[in-house]
Design an enzyme around this catalytic site. Structure first.
Site, PDB file in Angstrom:
ATOM      1  N   LYS A  64      38.970  20.904  71.169  1.00 20.47           N
ATOM      2  CA  LYS A  64      38.909  21.664  69.924  1.00 20.47           C
ATOM      3  C   LYS A  64      40.213  22.432  69.761  1.00 20.47           C
ATOM      4  CE  LYS A  64      35.522  24.688  69.593  1.00 20.47           C
ATOM      5  NZ  LYS A  64      34.545  25.746  69.279  1.00 20.47           N
ATOM      6  N   CYS A 107      47.846  26.556  57.543  1.00 21.83           N
ATOM      7  CA  CYS A 107      47.454  25.195  57.176  1.00 21.83           C
ATOM      8  C   CYS A 107      45.961  24.972  57.409  1.00 21.83           C
ATOM      9  CB  CYS A 107      48.263  24.199  58.015  1.00 21.83           C
ATOM     10  SG  CYS A 107      47.804  22.488  57.729  1.00 21.83           S
ATOM     11  N   CYS A 163      44.879  21.650  56.119  1.00 21.62           N
ATOM     12  CA  CYS A 163      44.786  20.194  55.915  1.00 21.62           C
ATOM     13  C   CYS A 163      45.178  19.424  57.175  1.00 21.62           C
ATOM     14  CB  CYS A 163      45.669  19.760  54.749  1.00 21.62           C
ATOM     15  SG  CYS A 163      47.447  19.784  55.091  1.00 21.62           S
ATOM     16  N   CYS A 213      51.466  26.811  57.118  1.00 21.50           N
ATOM     17  CA  CYS A 213      51.461  25.813  56.036  1.00 21.50           C
ATOM     18  C   CYS A 213      52.892  25.474  55.612  1.00 21.50           C
ATOM     19  CB  CYS A 213      50.685  26.368  54.839  1.00 21.50           C
ATOM     20  SG  CYS A 213      50.699  25.278  53.410  1.00 21.50           S
ATOM     21  N   HIS A 238      49.682  19.770  52.229  1.00 18.55           N
ATOM     22  CA  HIS A 238      48.393  19.502  51.578  1.00 18.55           C
ATOM     23  C   HIS A 238      48.571  18.926  50.174  1.00 18.55           C
ATOM     24  CE1 HIS A 238      49.433  23.684  50.476  1.00 18.55           C
ATOM     25  NE2 HIS A 238      48.877  23.385  49.309  1.00 18.55           N
TER      26      HIS A 238
END
Length: 135
Positions: free
Chosen positions: A81, A99, A101, A110, A114
């Site tokens: 994970k 982020c 995505c 990010c 995306h």
């Protein structure tokens, strides 16, 4: 030679085939057709079904590749994970975008990947934006 054969099929054999088909005058007439009459109609019905499918096919939704269904394609795949902890007190600027995505080259921050992901997949994912209140 080939064009002559095609011409003969279209001009002679196809009209003769269509004239011999047991096409009823009404919708109810289809219920009265025998098994052998239905078998004679099958090639025509198959061609009509194929033409209908080919006509509507461009308007059908595109199937996504199985790989598109995965969210995380490459980040920390060795871990069961992926968890990133960032203390809010450590934020250096007034706002930071993280982020969601999993496509960012600067993950967990990010980089607007995306936008391309959303365009390719029809998704609507965007970043998590953390803003620091200035008192």
């Amino acid at each position: 030679m080939v064009l002559e054969s095609i011409s003969r099929i279209i001009k002679v054999q196809l009209p003769a085939y269509l004239k011999r088909l047991p096409l009823p005058e009404t919708i109810g007439g289809f219920a009265r057709l025998t098994v052998s009459e239905w078998l004679r109609l099958l090639p025509l019905l198959g061609i009509l079904a194929l033409l209908g499918y080919l006509t509507i096919r461009p308007f059908l939704p595109k199937k996504k590749k199985q790989r598109d269904s995965l969210i995380n394609l490459k980040i920390q795949k060795e871990n069961p994970k992926v968890v990133n902890e960032i203390d809010i007190e450590d934020l250096n600027s007034a706002s930071v975008c993280y982020c969601r995505c999993w496509r960012s080259k600067t993950f967990p921050v990010c980089d607007r990947s995306h936008l391309k992901h959303n365009e390719l997949t029809g998704d609507n994912v965007g970043p998590l934006i953390l803003k620091k209140k200035i008192l």
